[in-house]
Write an enzyme that holds these catalytic residues in place. Structure first.
Site, short mmCIF file in Angstrom:
data_model
loop_
_atom_site.label_atom_id
_atom_site.label_comp_id
_atom_site.label_asym_id
_atom_site.label_seq_id
_atom_site.Cartn_x
_atom_site.Cartn_y
_atom_site.Cartn_z
N TYR A 402 0.89 -1.09 -0.04
CA TYR A 402 -0.03 0.21 -0.14
C TYR A 402 0.79 1.02 0.07
O TYR A 402 1.72 1.48 0.70
CB TYR A 402 -0.85 0.13 1.16
CG TYR A 402 -1.59 1.28 1.38
CD1 TYR A 402 -2.70 1.35 0.55
CD2 TYR A 402 -1.44 2.27 2.22
CE1 TYR A 402 -3.44 2.43 0.41
CE2 TYR A 402 -2.07 3.37 2.31
CZ TYR A 402 -3.17 3.53 1.43
OH TYR A 402 -4.05 4.69 1.54
N ASP A 486 9.25 1.88 0.06
CA ASP A 486 8.48 2.84 0.76
C ASP A 486 8.64 2.42 2.09
O ASP A 486 8.12 1.32 2.61
CB ASP A 486 6.95 2.42 0.23
CG ASP A 486 5.86 3.22 0.78
OD1 ASP A 486 6.04 3.75 1.78
OD2 ASP A 486 4.74 3.11 0.60
N LYS A 514 5.66 8.38 8.64
CA LYS A 514 4.96 8.24 9.93
C LYS A 514 5.73 8.18 11.24
O LYS A 514 5.32 8.83 12.20
CB LYS A 514 4.07 6.73 10.02
CG LYS A 514 3.03 6.72 9.06
CD LYS A 514 2.37 5.42 9.29
CE LYS A 514 1.33 5.11 7.94
NZ LYS A 514 -0.15 5.42 8.31
N1 PMP Z 1 2.95 3.95 2.34
C1 PMP Z 1 2.71 3.25 3.33
C2 PMP Z 1 3.58 1.86 3.47
C3 PMP Z 1 1.77 3.48 4.26
O1 PMP Z 1 1.59 2.59 5.30
C4 PMP Z 1 1.04 4.32 4.14
C5 PMP Z 1 -0.20 4.89 4.91
N2 PMP Z 1 -0.67 3.74 5.56
C6 PMP Z 1 1.28 5.37 2.91
C7 PMP Z 1 2.20 4.97 2.07
C8 PMP Z 1 0.39 6.54 2.50
O2 PMP Z 1 0.83 7.56 3.65
P1 PMP Z 1 -0.47 8.68 3.83
O3 PMP Z 1 -1.56 8.08 4.47
O4 PMP Z 1 0.26 9.43 5.10
O5 PMP Z 1 -0.47 9.46 2.86
#
Ligand code: PMP
Length: 687
Positions: A402, A486, A514
């Site tokens: 994701y 990512d 995060k």
């Molecule tokens: N990449 C990963 C691995 C994530 O877990 C998330 C959010 N859960 C995102 C990208 C997207 O981040 P955001 O919701 O802050 O846009």
């Protein structure tokens, strides 16, 4: 060692009065049970345990006339009746066999095999064929050591434990080692051969008339195969409905539902105002048992949060993984406050904090020669993807995991919630599978010279196997694509330099978010200068880039993580959480059903379907029981610097209680019935 069988029997039944003595093929039901138990051969003694109610006088008299032993005791406290029926002439290691008078088709061979299970294993204190059941309902056999029965008799206090005799043993599998005997003919637990309802009697009578005395389970199966309509006579009744009702009462008294009326009020107020109800899908009510879980949190402190009704929870989702140090960390708050009070939030020119943080990141993250900031993870991943496209001049992206809400990451495989992204755009993203390098090779083979970037979470629920990350890097580079890790979740979490440092595989670009701001909105795209240089030529620009409160927070977060060694703390407590979960799953015989995957710093609890229970229903019940006990649980579990050993201790207790309920639900095929709200719905992935 002796083997003593006790048949529980009584005449009182609201649905079928006098059921113990109704005839089947000319033989009273209780006598049939008695004779078939005796046929099993291995029982040294058989006692009928009935009640002191006058309605059972006749039953007791008939058993005595046939030379059988009778004990008369409590009608409601069946555990007491069984224990006293065994008598005094017994020793601790003796084996007690519990049979019930409403199971006239009880199979002598099945009794023998369950008895043998406990006799052959001196460490076993309870064996049965009901946990989980695979035999027809009505062939239930439970056997236990006398000492275990006595302990249950002494210690069990709850109504369902007294009324149904053995739940106490099954709820404490660490003390009472249990074995389950499975049916060799497959899972026949949907058969109903027990006697509770008039329709059951019709069914049993019809089958018994077609068989000679001494028939076995396979003979009944053969009759039903020949005449399938017979099973329809009583198929509408469910297994163990009574046990389920008493369990619900015990569940309520163990941990009542918490009040969520204020949450409900806010949820009502947003109706017609906030479509889909939530700004972030993972925070919305589809991800928590609706009707049980709070919907709005009001405040947090350290590793705990409070909802708008004032209920307190140990927080593991931690703002979807953002609050790495704990809520309202005093030093981070102070850094933010100082920036706010002495300086300001947003300016029209750049602020020196940008340079300070960039310098720090170059020191901390292995792939970082250059860096740009964003606000959300999606900013960072989308920027990285645009950079990879610009750098390679290729339009397509291979993804695994994701990566956010932007158009490029919503490919055709999403299905749900993919409206609004043109098919032509969706077709530019293709996915490959984690721990399956061949699937990435296939994607490149299918789109030669078209894929400019490979983006994946270096770890997501499962750990990389067989050099997966190295292979992905090699495949990406061999095919001329940019490798992007990512690390929105793993950055600053698995290790100081993220997963790339932890696994020692350095990508071309990485995205992080995060972990960095302790809840403040900041994300990063960082990497090799050669690729990062394309930011000179691409558009990645927004008003709040460089907003200073987040920058001040981020600098402080990295400083504290390094000073207090956040990573050792998260690994140590996370290991306790993960191992504790797995040990409990094993203790409750559910290691095949429930697991706590990933690395200790970020674990993901997942469930596999069992019986008629789907994974999300199992997860929902588990979540319900944790919420009632003050643990905020969404599946993904993070450890903050503020979590303590005491938090983990309390969580273990809550896990244990949740496992008890789960085990009961699975054994009685009533997981969904034990839910007090609407189950969790599928989303893209656990967080
Ligand atoms: N990449 C990963 C691995 C994530 O877990 C998330 C959010 N859960 C995102 C990208 C997207 O981040 P955001 O919701 O802050 O846009």
């Amino acid at each position: 060692m002796r083997v003593i069988a006790v048949i529980q029997a009584r005449m009182g039944s609201t649905r079928l009065p006098g059921k113990s003595l109704v005839p089947l093929a000319g033989v009273p039901v209780l006598q049939m049970v008695f004779d078939r138990a005796r046929d099993s051969g291995g029982l040294d003694e058989i006692t009928v345990a009935t009640t002191t109610e006058p309605e059972d006088d006749l039953l007791a008299q008939l058993v005595r006339e046939h030379g059988g032993r009778v004990y008369r005791g409590s009608a409601m406290d069946v555990l007491d009746r069984l224990y006293r029926a065994v008598g005094n002439d017994v020793v601790d290691e003796d084996v007690i066999v519990r049979l019930t008078g409403d199971c006239p088709f009880i199979d002598p061979d099945v009794i023998t095999s369950v008895v043998r299970a406990i006799v052959d294993d001196p460490t076993c204190s309870y064996a049965s064929n009901i946990s989980p059941p695979t035999f027809p309902n009505g062939l239930d056999v439970e056997v236990m050591r006398l000492w275990a029965l006595r302990e249950a008799w002494e210690r069990a206090t709850e109504p369902h434990q007294r009324e149904h005799v053995t739940p106490y043993l099954r709820e404490n599998p660490g003390r009472y080692k249990a074995l389950n005997v499975r049916c060799t003919l497959g899972n026949l637990s949907n058969h109903r051969w027990t006697l509770d309802e008039p329709e059951d009697y019709e069914f049993l009578r019809a089958v018994a008339e077609r068989l000679a005395p001494g028939f076995r389970m396979s003979d009944v199966i053969a009759v039903l195969a020949r005449e399938p309509d017979l099973a329809a006579l009583n198929s509408r009744f469910r297994r163990n409905e009574g046990a389920m009702r008493t369990m619900k009462t015990s569940m309520d008294s163990r941990a009542p539902l918490r009040s969520i009326t204020e949450s409900d009020k806010w949820w009502k107020r947003r109706e017609g105002l906030i479509p889909a109800g939530t700004m972030t899908l993972s925070k919305g009510p589809t991800q928590f048992v609706d009707g049980v879980a709070p919907k709005y949190l009001e405040r947090g402190l350290g590793s705990h949060v409070w909802d708008v009704d004032g209920n307190e929870y140990i927080d593991y989702p931690l703002g979807l993984g953002a609050v790495t140090l704990g809520h309202r960390h005093p030093e981070v708050n102070e850094a933010i406050r100082r920036q706010l009070d002495d300086s300001g939030i947003s300016f029209t020119l750049m602020h020196p904090l940008e340079v300070l943080l960039a310098e720090k990141l170059r020191e901390v993250v292995p792939c970082c020669e250059m860096v740009r900031f964003g606000k959300n993870g999606s900013d960072a991943t989308s920027a990285a993807v645009r950079a990879a496209r610009a750098y390679t001049g290729r339009p397509m992206i291979a993804r695994c995991g994701y990566h956010g809400w932007q158009d490029w990451s919503i490919d055709a495989s999403y299905g749900v919630r993919s409206r609004g992204v043109p098919a032509d755009v969706q077709a530019l993203t293709v996915s490959f599978r984690y721990n399956d390098p061949a699937s990435l090779e296939e994607v490149f083979a299918a789109h030669p010279d078209r894929i400019g970037g490979v983006i994946l979470e270096p770890i997501a629920t499962t750990v990389p196997r067989d050099g997966f990350l190295e292979k992905v890097k090699e495949i990406a580079h061999r095919n001329g694509a940019v490798l992007i890790f990512d690390e929105v979740i793993t950055g600053f979490r698995l290790a100081r330099g993220g997963a790339q440092e932890y696994f020692n595989v350095i990508p071309d670009l990485a995205t992080m978010g995060k972990g960095l701001g302790n809840g403040m909105p900041i994300s990063l795209v960082l990497g090799k200068a050669e690729v990062m240089q394309v930011f000179e030529d691409i558009f990645f620009s927004f008003t709040f880039g460089g907003e200073t409160l987040s920058l001040a927070a981020a600098l402080k977060v990295v400083e504290i993580m390094e000073r207090d060694d956040y990573w050792s703390h998260a690994a140590a407590l996370g290991t306790r959480l993960q191992n504790g979960f797995r040990e409990l799953a094993t203790e409750f015989g559910l290691a095949d059903v429930a697991d706590c995957n990933g690395l200790p710093q970020w674990t993901v609890v997942s469930f596999k379907a069992i019986g008629s229970s789907e994974p999300l229903v199992l997860k929902s019940l588990f979540q319900q029981e944790l919420l009632k006990r003050g643990v905020l649980f969404s599946g993904s579990q993070f450890i903050s610097l503020s979590h303590t050993d005491e938090d983990i201790d309390r969580t273990m207790e809550a896990y244990r209680e949740a496992f008890k309920v789960l085990r009961f639900g699975i054994d009685n095929d009533c997981v969904a019935d034990l839910l007090q709200g609407r189950p969790i719905e599928p989303t893209f992935r656990p967080i």
